[in-house]
Every structure is written in C-alpha cells, then in structure tokens.
Write a protein that holds these residues in place. Structure first.
Motif, mmCIF file in Angstrom:
data_model
loop_
_atom_site.group_PDB
_atom_site.id
_atom_site.type_symbol
_atom_site.label_atom_id
_atom_site.label_comp_id
_atom_site.label_asym_id
_atom_site.label_seq_id
_atom_site.Cartn_x
_atom_site.Cartn_y
_atom_site.Cartn_z
ATOM 1 N N LEU A 1 36.633 28.286 46.031
ATOM 2 C CA LEU A 1 37.034 29.515 45.353
ATOM 3 C C LEU A 1 35.868 30.198 44.643
ATOM 4 O O LEU A 1 35.597 31.381 44.858
ATOM 5 C CB LEU A 1 38.151 29.218 44.346
ATOM 6 C CG LEU A 1 39.463 28.653 44.896
ATOM 7 C CD1 LEU A 1 40.451 28.441 43.758
ATOM 8 C CD2 LEU A 1 40.049 29.562 45.966
ATOM 9 N N LEU A 2 35.182 29.446 43.809
ATOM 10 C CA LEU A 2 34.189 30.048 42.930
ATOM 11 C C LEU A 2 32.913 30.465 43.660
ATOM 12 O O LEU A 2 32.477 31.613 43.577
ATOM 13 C CB LEU A 2 33.858 29.060 41.805
ATOM 14 C CG LEU A 2 32.945 29.554 40.684
ATOM 15 C CD1 LEU A 2 33.588 30.722 39.946
ATOM 16 C CD2 LEU A 2 32.657 28.415 39.708
ATOM 17 N N LYS A 3 32.323 29.534 44.391
ATOM 18 C CA LYS A 3 30.995 29.786 44.951
ATOM 19 C C LYS A 3 31.011 30.412 46.340
ATOM 20 O O LYS A 3 30.019 31.017 46.741
ATOM 21 C CB LYS A 3 30.199 28.484 44.968
ATOM 22 C CG LYS A 3 29.849 27.977 43.568
ATOM 23 C CD LYS A 3 28.949 26.754 43.603
ATOM 24 C CE LYS A 3 28.500 26.369 42.197
ATOM 25 N NZ LYS A 3 27.604 25.194 42.188
ATOM 26 N N THR A 4 32.121 30.272 47.056
ATOM 27 C CA THR A 4 32.201 30.889 48.386
ATOM 28 C C THR A 4 33.008 32.177 48.340
ATOM 29 O O THR A 4 32.480 33.254 48.584
ATOM 30 C CB THR A 4 32.820 29.912 49.412
ATOM 31 O OG1 THR A 4 31.999 28.750 49.491
ATOM 32 C CG2 THR A 4 32.898 30.565 50.790
ATOM 33 N N GLU A 5 34.292 32.066 47.983
ATOM 34 C CA GLU A 5 35.151 33.250 47.994
ATOM 35 C C GLU A 5 34.707 34.308 46.996
ATOM 36 O O GLU A 5 34.706 35.501 47.300
ATOM 37 C CB GLU A 5 36.587 32.822 47.716
ATOM 38 C CG GLU A 5 37.589 33.957 47.802
ATOM 39 C CD GLU A 5 38.996 33.521 47.469
ATOM 40 O OE1 GLU A 5 39.701 34.253 46.753
ATOM 41 O OE2 GLU A 5 39.398 32.421 47.926
ATOM 42 N N LEU A 6 34.316 33.874 45.796
ATOM 43 C CA LEU A 6 33.921 34.829 44.755
ATOM 44 C C LEU A 6 32.413 35.014 44.666
ATOM 45 O O LEU A 6 31.930 35.770 43.822
ATOM 46 C CB LEU A 6 34.473 34.384 43.394
ATOM 47 C CG LEU A 6 35.995 34.282 43.289
ATOM 48 C CD1 LEU A 6 36.423 33.996 41.861
ATOM 49 C CD2 LEU A 6 36.680 35.547 43.803
ATOM 50 N N GLY A 7 31.654 34.330 45.502
ATOM 51 C CA GLY A 7 30.210 34.565 45.589
ATOM 52 C C GLY A 7 29.462 34.344 44.300
ATOM 53 O O GLY A 7 28.481 35.055 44.021
ATOM 54 N N PHE B 1 39.206 35.347 36.056
ATOM 55 C CA PHE B 1 37.865 34.835 36.337
ATOM 56 C C PHE B 1 37.136 35.750 37.317
ATOM 57 O O PHE B 1 35.933 35.980 37.190
ATOM 58 C CB PHE B 1 37.948 33.415 36.898
ATOM 59 C CG PHE B 1 38.253 32.380 35.859
ATOM 60 C CD1 PHE B 1 37.245 31.852 35.057
ATOM 61 C CD2 PHE B 1 39.554 31.933 35.666
ATOM 62 C CE1 PHE B 1 37.532 30.898 34.085
ATOM 63 C CE2 PHE B 1 39.846 30.985 34.696
ATOM 64 C CZ PHE B 1 38.825 30.465 33.908
ATOM 65 N N GLN B 2 37.861 36.270 38.281
ATOM 66 C CA GLN B 2 37.243 37.188 39.238
ATOM 67 C C GLN B 2 36.731 38.428 38.530
ATOM 68 O O GLN B 2 35.636 38.933 38.830
ATOM 69 C CB GLN B 2 38.253 37.568 40.333
ATOM 70 C CG GLN B 2 37.645 38.379 41.463
ATOM 71 C CD GLN B 2 38.558 38.487 42.668
ATOM 72 O OE1 GLN B 2 39.723 38.096 42.619
ATOM 73 N NE2 GLN B 2 38.043 39.008 43.768
ATOM 74 N N ILE C 1 30.368 39.734 50.768
ATOM 75 C CA ILE C 1 30.695 38.971 49.572
ATOM 76 C C ILE C 1 29.530 39.025 48.595
ATOM 77 O O ILE C 1 28.415 38.610 48.910
ATOM 78 C CB ILE C 1 31.010 37.504 49.912
ATOM 79 C CG1 ILE C 1 32.184 37.415 50.893
ATOM 80 C CG2 ILE C 1 31.326 36.714 48.639
ATOM 81 C CD1 ILE C 1 33.494 37.923 50.365
ATOM 82 N N GLU C 2 29.770 39.589 47.437
ATOM 83 C CA GLU C 2 28.838 39.524 46.322
ATOM 84 C C GLU C 2 29.579 38.885 45.159
ATOM 85 O O GLU C 2 30.752 38.513 45.285
ATOM 86 C CB GLU C 2 28.308 40.912 45.962
ATOM 87 C CG GLU C 2 27.432 41.522 47.052
ATOM 88 C CD GLU C 2 26.772 42.819 46.616
ATOM 89 O OE1 GLU C 2 26.982 43.242 45.452
ATOM 90 O OE2 GLU C 2 26.060 43.419 47.438
ATOM 91 N N GLN C 3 28.900 38.733 44.006
ATOM 92 C CA GLN C 3 29.587 38.081 42.896
ATOM 93 C C GLN C 3 30.821 38.885 42.508
ATOM 94 O O GLN C 3 30.723 40.062 42.180
ATOM 95 C CB GLN C 3 28.661 37.902 41.695
ATOM 96 C CG GLN C 3 29.354 37.210 40.529
ATOM 97 C CD GLN C 3 28.425 36.497 39.594
ATOM 98 O OE1 GLN C 3 27.523 35.786 40.003
ATOM 99 N NE2 GLN C 3 28.628 36.679 38.298
#
Length: 796
Positions: A269-275, A236-237, A686-688
């Motif tokens: 995970l999705l919206k914070t860590e992976l932006g 997913f990343q 952190i960017e997408q």
C-alpha cells in the motif's frame, strides 16, 4: 471504535501460516480480511516528482557510506545529551548531522519555552484548513528552533480514537492533516504521519505477558480491502500527497501481521500503490523482528533497535538473509528526507540543541516563543469550540451581575488532589508526575476502580490529552481565571465552587447564569470506559435543579454523550470545548460574551444513547486462549454518520453540526457536467500520493452562502456525495467562510477523480461508477437544503 471479536482456532492457525495470494479469492469483498497478503520485495524509493533532487544527493552520500554507517542510520541510540524522544547518530565525515525525533502533535513536548497549541480534535472541530496550516507552520518553527528534525505528528489514524487525531471522517481528517503537513514541513521539519494503520484501540495495543506467563499478541485489526482504501488509508494518502517525509507504523497487527513488519501495508500500500518516497519509522518499541521487518519495508526502529538490528543486521546482510540493496534503500530514504527539507543547511539547528535531558537543570534556552504565533494560538482555540444548544437567549452573556461557576474543570490544574484519586499533573503536560519527571518518561497516573475515573481529569481544566498528545506552554488560561478577569472589566460578581459537590442553593437561585465545567479525559494507553460518566452528569443536573440558566461546558477528548441533561429545560446552553491548548479560558470567555462568534462544527456524531453506536466501546474482550486478540471491522465503511444514515438512527447532534450567533442560508447550487467517455480507472504515473490523475478535477460544485442574521460570523459549507452503490452520502468538500451580517459569498468545491470513485477490489484501482451521483450542500450531514445530481458515463 470497533468491537473485539473471537477468531476460531482454525482461522488463527491459518493467519499464522499465511496462505499466499493465489490461494485467495480476489473477487471477494473480504479479500485480505484477517490474513495479510505477502508483498515482496520491498520497493526501492524512486525519488519521483519533487523528490528527484533530494534522491540524487542522498544516493551520492549513501554511496560513500560503509556498511556500518548505513546500518547505524536504521535505529535509534540512547543518550543523555538531550531529551529527544529518539536520536539518530551523526556521520561527521559525510556532513550528516543526525536526527532528533520528538512529540507532540500539538507542539514540542517535554521541554520549555514552547507553546501548547490546540490538540488534533480541536483542529478537526474548527473545520478550517488555512488555520490548520498556520498552526502547523508555527509549531514547525518551534520544532526547528529546538533542534528537532522529525516532528512526530500529525495523527491521521486512528479514525475512531480521536484523542490526538482530527476526526473520525477520513475526508475531514485527510484535508486538515494535509494542511498541517504543509505547514510544519514549510519550516523544514519532517512530519511523521501516524499511526499506520488501523490503530483503533488501546486495549491489547502491545504484546504482553499474562498471569500464566504466556505471550499475548497485540490486537489484530481485521479489515477488508475496500474498507482499508475508502476509510483508513484515505487520510494517509492525503498526507503523502502533501509531501510528508515520514510515516510511523503502529503497534497493532493488521490482518494478523504486525503493522511494523506488514509487507502488504508497507511494501504494497504505502511504497508501491502510494509511491512513498520517505522512510518508515516504528512507533516506540513496535519492532518485533529483524530480517522480517526489513524485508517488509521498515526503515528505522525507535527508540533503540539494536536488539533486532545493530550487529545482527550487518550479519544478516553478510550471510545473504537481507540484500544490501534493501539497507541501501533504507539509508537513501532517510537521507533523502533530510535533504528534501533542507536540513543539510548550516542554518538548521543541531539535533536536540534546545531539548535538554532534564529541564530542571541549568541549560541554554532556545527561545521559541514569538508574538507572530499568538493570533493563531488564540484563533485556533476559539474556532474549535462547538455550540450545540442555546435556548432562552442564554448566550451570549449580557452584562450579568452575578455568575456562579461549578465543576472540577473550571480551575487551573492542581499538582495533586487531596483524595489521591485524580490524574497527576505538572507543567510539562497532563498525565506526567512531577515527582518522577524526566525527559522520555511515560505518563504516570493514579488508577482508581470506579469507572468514571478512567475518563475524567478531576484536578483541573483539560486543555490537552495525555501521553504523547500532551505538552505545555508558557501559561494556561483556565476558564475560572478568564471569567474573573472579565468580571473585573464588567463589574460582575463571580462566585465559584469547584469541590464538585455544590450545595449553595441561594447562590444558584440568585445567579444570572450558572456555568458548569466538566470534561472527558483520554490518554495514550487507556481506552475510555464509556461515552459519558454518571458523576459529571449528576453534577450538571444538581446545579440545573436550582439554577434556571445552567450553561454546560465540556472539555472533551472525543465523543461525549449529553443525553442525561440535554433536554433539561434549565440547561439552556451546551458547549463542546474540546482541547483548546494554552488559550483555553481566554477563548471560551470571548465566545460566551459574544466578542467572538461560535463557528466550530462537530467532527463526530453525538448519539442520543450509547447503544446507538455500533460497537463503539469495548465491554471486555475474550480471545482464543487469550493469546491472539482479534478486532473484526465488520462494520466496513459504515462508521459514524454513515452508520446512522444506513440504519436511519436520529442523532442528538449530527456530524458537522454547530450553532452560531447568526443564521445562514444556502442557494444557487450548480454542478458542472462531466464529459462522457471519461476513463473509469486512473491511468497516470505513480508519484507520492498515488496515481497523479486521481487528483484531477472531474466536476465542480458551486453555491451561494448568505448571512441572514445581524451579526458577522463564519459558516462551514459542506458538500456530501452519494456514490452509486456506496453509503447514502460521504463528505467530499468543505469551506469555512467569514461573512458580514447581511452579506453573501460564493463557495466552490472541486470534486476530484478520487472523491467520486470507489475502490475496485478486482482491478485494485479506484473506479468511477456509471450512473447518477447525488450532490448535497449544506451546514451539516443532516442539514443539506441543496441537492442536485451528477451523471457520469465512463468509457469502460
């Protein structure tokens, strides 16, 4: 696949009550295991990187919306105006045209005048990033012409249930998934990367009501933090780094919290860590709450969210249960993805314009077929075939005088089988009943008690999977049809018996070659009953008992064991043909006759025995009171070849294995040194896709690959890395190279910070380890003739 385990009553109660972050031991490797950590509030999209302009436009449009207009963006509506799987209504006064969301991952589903591309597992077996991109590009063009704004794919999760997915290895899955995202979105179509996350089985995939009228929850995938990052989150990343505008949350629970209202996985995970800048949509009917889902990070409910949201949502905002800022963020994320792909342009077709509700009624045809796509369709079909056995010079076929063909998988599919036992079929995709077909219908099948009927499609050749992984093209080239065409060209006699009970001994004895076609079917909604079936294996051995040159072709939707016939001396060749799409037979025959060379590699491990897999298949699940099914991922990161390496199990055919009509050798390995004092942890913004410096190249591996045979061919050079303290080796690079006979090529692999890091549970960051990393290069996970070491000394 992982096994379903029992969870005690006390643990079940704790998982429902939910202990907070401070009450857990973050130093434990089992942090979050079985109990999802609450992460609030849901972060607003920041429009980082190349999303900035789209966010600026989206914010301006959303600022003009009423509360009701923003609310209407968050859930689908029912319609008979088109056959889209999901519809988001338009806002004419602001110029928003609405959205059509549509399957499938291998081409547009439930419509006409589109192509049926190879399925995800076939792409995985090709190990070809450029081909994956081109497939995505042409599929994206067809989605666009049909008026689809969101293509529901690619599938990069599950890892272990590879019907529509690419591979059970996160690196291979992520690399090919990212290439697909770039191809599809290059046409302006938003990709919906799915299923987020740990959706590894079909059993208990949705809440149900049992015979005692009790509510049974969907399965909980219980995963520790390290395994989540190093295995299931990895692809997913990659897809987010490639720019995907949408993520689909899954049916299952994750650590006892529904995936579509799981604040840890969505907000954390999705919206914070992976932006993540895009929006999150449910799998169909996977919404189970209103306020809780919104606060946990869900942005859109499909196909109809009015029961939880609708008027209830505006009431929740009015009474303060949900801040309006959360609704504004939901709307902004959706509109930003629409702008990011240029769907506001007048040239983008209206939603569902080429997707009639019922294709049997007169309608305007949007012709999506192009000659340009034909090479990609054909090459994609060719390259996903994997040759795993070839003895006695069985292949390629050399001007045979008589070929006999056996097996239910050889011919074009029938609409119905006389015995009434087979899966129903129609041109709209395997798994659909022509008698009841309507746009949006779920797949229909006849279910039989015999175990093998749960994993064999008896009514004809298998070119795609079932359910949301099914679609149909303008034609289907079946193996028997293609063989007869070749017989016409070569003056060969082809005889066949597809009744599945061959009894013509003389025919077998006189044949230059006997081809046996079997399959391993899989579909949405059903787990396969096992990794083989006695019926098909008996069919192979019955032919091989008389025919000394028996060639077995298996159209398989996942790992398929061959131990009951692989060592039979009369079985001279075995081909895993996977799910090739509409050019199935044409591609196969070109390979069997040597017009094309085999270049596919296994995207999974084939064991010698089903018992060699760790809890690979479910034999039945017993859960506490039958109400809270649990699946404990106790194997951690040790899946597939990692598990075989850990326990020193010799596979029959290892991950990454595949034969060719030529031979290759590897030499001249060189690993560039890493400068001392590199930081142990990433420090970038952190960017997408996560911290930007996770993608920095830390070291480069080069080698020379030579074709030592007398035929041109393609080899997949594979790089595996042994990170200190982790599995013996993990795939961290691959390149498919076409080389003429006697020629050579240099292959180069950049290794990024993420490639060489392991997840630090305490720091909650990727960490480079101090010490020596083993670097392996070769043609499969077990054939690695080159080895060197890479030393890393960090500054902390």
């Amino acid at each position: 696949m992982v096994s379903v385990k029992q969870l005690g009553l006390a643990a079940a109660i704790l998982s429902i009550c939910g202990l907070g972050h401070a009450e857990r031991n973050i130093t434990s490797d089992t942090y979050f295991y079985g109990q999802s950590e609450p992460v609030y509030p849901s972060p607003s999209g920041k429009g980082t990187g190349d999303w900035a302009e789209a966010y600026e436009k989206a914010a301006a449009m959303v600022a003009k919306m009423t509360l009701e207009e923003k609310n209407n963006l968050t859930y689908g509506v029912a319609t008979t105006e088109n056959g889209c799987s999901g519809i988001l209504p338009s806002i004419p006064r602001l110029g928003f045209t609405g959205m059509c969301l549509q399957d499938a991952g291998n081409g547009v589903r439930n419509t006409d005048f589109v192509n049926s591309y190879p399925s995800g597992i076939h792409v995985g077996a090709s190990w070809n990033k450029s081909l994956a991109h081109d497939r995505g590009w042409y599929m994206g063009g067809e989605f666009r012409k049909k008026g689809v704004q969101v293509a529901l794919g690619p599938v990069v999760g599950p890892l272990g249930r590879t019907v529509t997915g690419i591979s059970n290895d996160p690196y291979l899955d992520g690399a090919l998934g990212a290439a697909t995202v770039q191809g599809v979105q290059g046409q302006g179509v938003i990709t919906s990367v799915k299923h987020f996350i740990a959706n590894e089985q079909e059993l208990y995939r949705n809440p149900t009501i049992n015979s005692r009228n009790e509510s049974v929850e969907s399965i909980s995938s219980n995963i520790d933090d390290k395994t989540m990052h190093e295995l299931y989150l990895w692809p997913f990343q990659d897809a987010l780094k490639a720019g995907s505008g949408n993520v689909m949350c899954s049916y299952n629970r994750v650590n006892n919290s529904h995936a579509c209202q799981n604040s840890k996985t969505l907000n954390g995970l999705l919206k914070t860590e992976l932006g993540f800048n895009g929006f999150v949509v449910t799998d169909w009917d996977a919404q189970h709450s209103g306020v809780a889902a919104a606060q946990a990070g869900l942005d859109m409910a499909m196909p109809d969210g009015q029961s939880f949201w609708g008027d209830n949502f505006t009431d929740a905002i009015a009474n303060g249960s949900v801040p309006e800022s959360r609704l504004t963020d939901m709307a902004t994320r959706i509109i930003a993805a629409w702008y990011k792909m240029g769907q506001d342009e007048s040239s983008y077709p209206a939603p569902g314009v080429g997707m009639p509700y019922n294709v049997s009624e007169p309608h305007t045809i949007v012709n999506s077929l192009t000659r340009d796509a034909k090479p990609t369709l054909y090459d994609g079909a060719v390259e996903g075939h994997v040759l795993v056995k070839n003895t006695k010079n069985a292949l390629p076929l050399k001007s045979p005088k008589l070929i006999s063909v056996f097996g239910y998988d050889a011919k074009a599919p029938d609409e119905y089988m006389p015995d009434g036992k087979s899966l129903l079929y129609n041109p709209w995709g395997i798994g659909y009943s022509p008698a009841i077909f309507q746009m949006g219908d779920l797949f229909s099948m006849t279910v039989i008690n015999e175990p093998y009927y749960f994993q064999v499609a008896f009514n004809g050749t298998l070119s795609v999977g079932g359910g949301s992984g099914a679609n149909s093209g303008p034609y289907l080239s079946a193996p028997l049809d293609a063989l007869q065409q070749r017989a016409y060209e070569d003056n060969t006699v082809v005889m066949w018996d597809t009744t599945n009970n061959p009894s013509f001994m003389g025919l077998m004895e006189a044949s230059d070659a006997c081809l046996v076609f079997i399959n391993a079917f899989a579909t949405e909604g059903l787990d396969r009953a096992g990794a083989y079936d006695d019926y098909s294996d008996e069919l192979v051995n019955k032919v091989a008992k008389t025919c000394s040159n028996t060639i077995v072709v298996i159209h398989n939707a996942g790992t398929r064991l061959v131990d009951q016939f692989a060592e039979n001396p009369n079985v001279t060749a075995i081909v895993f043909a996977h799910l090739p799409g509409q050019d199935s037979g044409r591609a196969l025959v070109s390979l069997l006759y040597g017009d094309e060379n085999f270049s596919g590699k296994l995207p999974y491990t084939v064991a010698k025995s089903q018992s060699d897999y760790y809890s690979f298949f479910h034999t039945g699940a017993v859960t506490p009171y039958g109400l809270f099914p649990q699946s404990d991922f106790t194997e951690g990161v040790y899946t597939d070849y990692r598990y075989f390496d850990l326990h020193d199990i010799t596979p029959r055919y290892e991950f990454g294995f595949g034969l060719s009509y030529t031979t290759f050798c590897f030499s001249d390995l060189h690993v560039s040194p890493v400068k001392h004092g590199i930081s142990a942890y990433p420090t970038g913004a952190i960017e997408q896709g996560g911290a930007v410096d996770l993608w920095d190249t830390v070291a480069t591996v080069t080698a020379t690959l030579r074709n030592t045979g007398d035929k041109a061919g393609a080899e997949v050079a594979q790089v595996y890395v042994g990170i200190p303290g982790r599995p013996v080796k993990q795939l961290r690079g691959f390149d498919k190279v076409q080389i003429p006979a006697g020629g050579s090529a240099e292959v180069s692999f950049p290794l990024t910070r993420r490639d060489l890091s392991s997840w630090d549970v305490v720091a909650q960051k990727w960490q480079l380890q101090n010490g020596e990393y083993k670097i392996y290069v070769g043609s499969s996970s077990r054939e690695l003739p080159l080895m060197d070491t890479l030393t890393i000394v960090t500054s902390s």
